[in-house]
Design an enzyme around this catalytic site. Structure first.
Site, short mmCIF file in Angstrom:
data_model
loop_
_atom_site.label_atom_id
_atom_site.label_comp_id
_atom_site.label_asym_id
_atom_site.label_seq_id
_atom_site.Cartn_x
_atom_site.Cartn_y
_atom_site.Cartn_z
N LYS A 82 0.81 -1.21 0.00
CA LYS A 82 0.00 0.00 0.00
C LYS A 82 0.85 1.26 0.00
CE LYS A 82 -4.35 -1.68 1.70
NZ LYS A 82 -5.57 -1.46 2.44
N GLU A 105 -3.53 9.87 8.95
CA GLU A 105 -3.98 10.40 7.67
C GLU A 105 -5.33 11.09 7.81
OE1 GLU A 105 -3.87 6.80 5.26
OE2 GLU A 105 -6.02 6.57 5.54
N HIS A 163 -16.90 -4.70 5.31
CA HIS A 163 -16.00 -4.65 4.15
C HIS A 163 -16.29 -5.70 3.09
CE1 HIS A 163 -13.68 -1.61 6.20
NE2 HIS A 163 -13.68 -2.37 7.27
N ARG A 195 -6.51 -8.15 -10.63
CA ARG A 195 -7.18 -9.39 -11.07
C ARG A 195 -8.55 -9.03 -11.62
NH1 ARG A 195 -10.87 -9.21 -6.73
NH2 ARG A 195 -9.87 -8.37 -4.89
#
Lengths: 503, 178
Positions: free
Chosen positions: A116, A200, A235, A292
């Site tokens: 990430k 963040e 999620h 993918r």
């Protein structure tokens, strides 16, 4: 051109890939675990090879074994599907070394985008907006204050080794910063043994919008528009749709160009998905690239008229993209619902068992991608998805209407499903208006669902009451000896008459 | 003639139904004509006054509720109904009079999986809704919660161990505080 593809996957996605390969005149090779010996996809493929025991770690994740089968069967390409080995750079590398074409991006691109922090740096370098924050881990409160001030509150503290919400804290003001930092660090230390955290910008209740891209091996890239995937629970995506109600031409162009830029910068080829968060003011932030084919790819196929698996195969064969961005046409609206074996009334607990009976009628404008047949079992080894229902219509209203009809006429016996839950989501006002985000299901919808009173109209009440009696009676017919001896002749003769009526 | 009493779960409603014969019934004094055919053990076509219904039913998984509690699904709207015959009502009265009320004290695994975490200890008092343990199956973590206040009598489950469906995990004593 590729001549024979091994599908390193199972279930509906294996079926999906095999069907396109067959249409293109390409031979197919399936691999299966003990559990999947006679699963639909293994019968559909030209050849099928056993690769191990039911747990994925002893079959579908065995890269060596799968490559061994590819060589033995003479497959010149491997399609990884989604999940399992699809995003392991190592596997793509192994294919390359064995001179087998991996239908997906090169391993270097998977590795570039897999981390990430690396992906974020790449995005910043190529002027793709990201959520602003620290690039290094923070432990010191003074440093944290400085950073938070420069980003502006609210901020999010995130464990760098984190995942699953652990070690995450939202901080609304400077007053809360010190204690939140300490708590996040404690959580991070106890959960991951590493107390370094990042700070963040906190994006409140964002939407999750992703862009489908295709990149050939000659430096050409197109985006195929967005998919709105904000209907999530823990999620996990529940319903996906395209177009997104908040999308306009300018924003689509801007986000699509960003998606292409980051893909090209990472050396990406083949099909991929670039994920973004979008806030209330339509500011978007790059999240990550899924290297993918996605579960929800069919809605893009419906709206663009393309076959993404065919595009993948052509790209892997070295062909140039047959279209430019201007050639990509969007038409209509498409929705996907994931029908899963789970019990919405019992905290969405997965429901295992045999699908004794299935009844469904797709009808006009509906597509179903599934790897399951009546009589199959839903096991603990793999995910609980039974089927993907995909609707397509001239506009969103039509697509919703078709989906609701198909869900109402979809019956599965043997396991619990989320069908009624999907229906109540589709009927919910927030969904109808398109006014939802990633927080919606858990924060607003589920709590409201529990309070909802059961309201049956008169006809339905009569039908359900009568049905319960008829089911009850049919159950007892099997064990009717004891019932009829306890009861007088009345019930007995009634049962007899009832049986006679169905000779 | 056969009488039934139906109660949609979560409501106070009591629906009275009289099955007159294999084509007529009285439901809350509304006379209806019906026909039906089972197309599998749990699915039937039901026509009431010529109106079509495809109905699915699931039995309650608990043994003592098996014959009275049904989840009825019409157009994918699921309602749980308690359906009792006259005999059921009689039997119920009978067992109540004997004070023979059965309380569920065995917590069994609802599916095969692995125990991730056990949150309770033997002898602990647990409030309704508290999580007993976390069970992992099909890549998901699932919480097993207390259906009512109770005390943990014995723990059979072990962390990191796999369990079969129906395997006993905990034994409870119903809380005296109720």
């Amino acid at each position: 051109m590729i001549k024979k593809i091994l599908i390193a996957n199972r279930g509906e996605i294996a079926v999906r890939i095999i069907t396109t390969a067959k249409e293109m005149g390409i031979k197919t090779v399936a691999v299966y675990s003990d559990f999947d010996r006679y699963s639909l996809y293994t019968k559909l493929a030209d050849e099928a090879y056993h690769i191990g025991e039911s747990p994925a770690s002893k079959s579908y994740l065995l890269a060596d074994k799968i490559i061994g089968v590819a060589k033995k069967s003479g497959a010149d390409a491997i399609h990884p599907g989604y999940g399992f080995l699809s995003e392991r750079g190592m596997f793509a590398k192994m294919c390359l070394d064995e001179n087998i074409k991996f239908i997906g991006p090169p391993h270097t691109a998977i590795e570039n985008l897999g981390s990430k922090t690396k992906a974020k740096q790449l995005a910043i370098k190529h002027k793709v907006p990201v959520v602003s924050g620290t690039e290094k881990a923070v432990t010191d409160i003074e440093e944290a204050k400085k950073i938070a001030d420069s980003i502006g509150f609210p901020v999010m503290i995130k464990a760098s080794a984190g995942g699953g919400g652990k070690g995450m804290r939202v901080v609304k003001s400077e007053a809360e910063l010190e204690s939140s930092l300490r708590m996040a660090q404690n959580e991070a230390r106890s959960s991951f043994g590493d107390d370094s955290v990042f700070i963040e910008k906190y994006v409140d209740s964002p939407r999750h919008i992703e862009f489908q891209i295709l990149v050939d091996e000659h430096g050409n890239a197109v985006h195929l528009g967005e998919r709105e995937c904000s209907m999530q629970r823990r999620h996990q995506k529940i319903i996906e749709e395209t177009p997104s109600v908040i999308m306009d031409e300018t924003l689509r162009h801007e986000m699509g160009e960003c998606a292409k830029r980051i893909a090209l910068a990472s050396g990406y080829t083949n099909a991929g998905t670039v994920e973004f968060m979008v806030d209330n003011n339509k500011n978007f932030y790059f999240l990550e690239v899924n290297t993918r084919l996605q579960v929800e790819h069919p809605i893009t196929e419906m709206r663009t008229g393309l076959d993404l698996v065919a595009e993948q195969i052509k790209i892997a064969s070295g062909e140039k993209l047959a279209m430019t961005q201007e050639d990509v046409r969007f038409k209509g609206a498409s929705i996907e619902c994931r029908i899963c074996a789970e019990d919405p009334d019992n905290n969405f607990l997965p429901s295992t068992g045999k699908l004794n009976y299935m009844f469904r009628v797709l009808g006009n404008g509906m597509r179903e991608d599934t790897g399951i047949e009546q009589g199959n079992e839903i096991s603990i080894y793999y995910d609980s998805m039974i089927s993907k229902l995909i609707s397509y219509g001239a506009n969103r209203e039509t697509a919703i209407r078709k989906m609701k009809r198909a869900l109402r006429d979809y019956k599965v016996v043997g396991v619990k499903t989320n069908i009624s839950f999907l229906l109540s989501l589709l009927e919910n006002e927030a969904f109808v208006k398109g006014n939802y985000n990633t927080q919606y299901v858990e924060r607003y919808f589920l709590p409201g669902l529990k309070e909802k009173k059961i309201q049956l109209d008169n006809d339905t009440e009569i039908a359900k009451s009568l049905a319960s009696i008829l089911f009850k009676e049919s159950k007892q017919e099997g064990t009717s000896a004891k019932v009829s001896s306890a009861k007088s002749g009345g019930a007995n003769s009634w049962l007899k008459r009832k049986t006679e009526a169905y000779r | 003639m056969k009488n039934f009493f139906i109660n949609p779960d979560g409501t106070e409603k009591q629906i009275e139904a009289v099955i007159k014969d294999n084509k007529t019934a009285l439901i809350n004094d509304t006379k209806v004509e019906y026909e039906h055919k089972f197309i599998s053990d749990n699915v039937m076509i039901l026509r009431i006054n010529n109106k079509n219904y495809i109905v699915k039913a699931e039995n309650d998984s608990e043994e003592e509720m098996k014959d009275t509690s049904f989840e009825i699904d019409i157009k994918s709207e699921v309602t749980r109904l308690l359906c009792k015959s006259e005999l059921d009502v009689l039997m119920e009265k009978f067992s109540k009079n004997r004070g023979d009320v059965k309380i569920k004290t065995d917590i069994v695994s609802p599916m095969p999986g692995a125990i991730v975490k056990i949150n309770v200890t033997e002898g602990q008092k647990v409030k309704k809704g508290e999580v007993f343990l976390v069970l992992e199956a099909m890549k998901m973590e699932n919480e097993l919660k207390a259906a009512s206040d109770c005390v943990i009598q014995k723990i059979f489950a072990e962390e990191k161990k796999s369990v079969e469906k129906g395997q006993i995990l905990l034994k409870l004593e119903p809380s005296a505080a109720e």
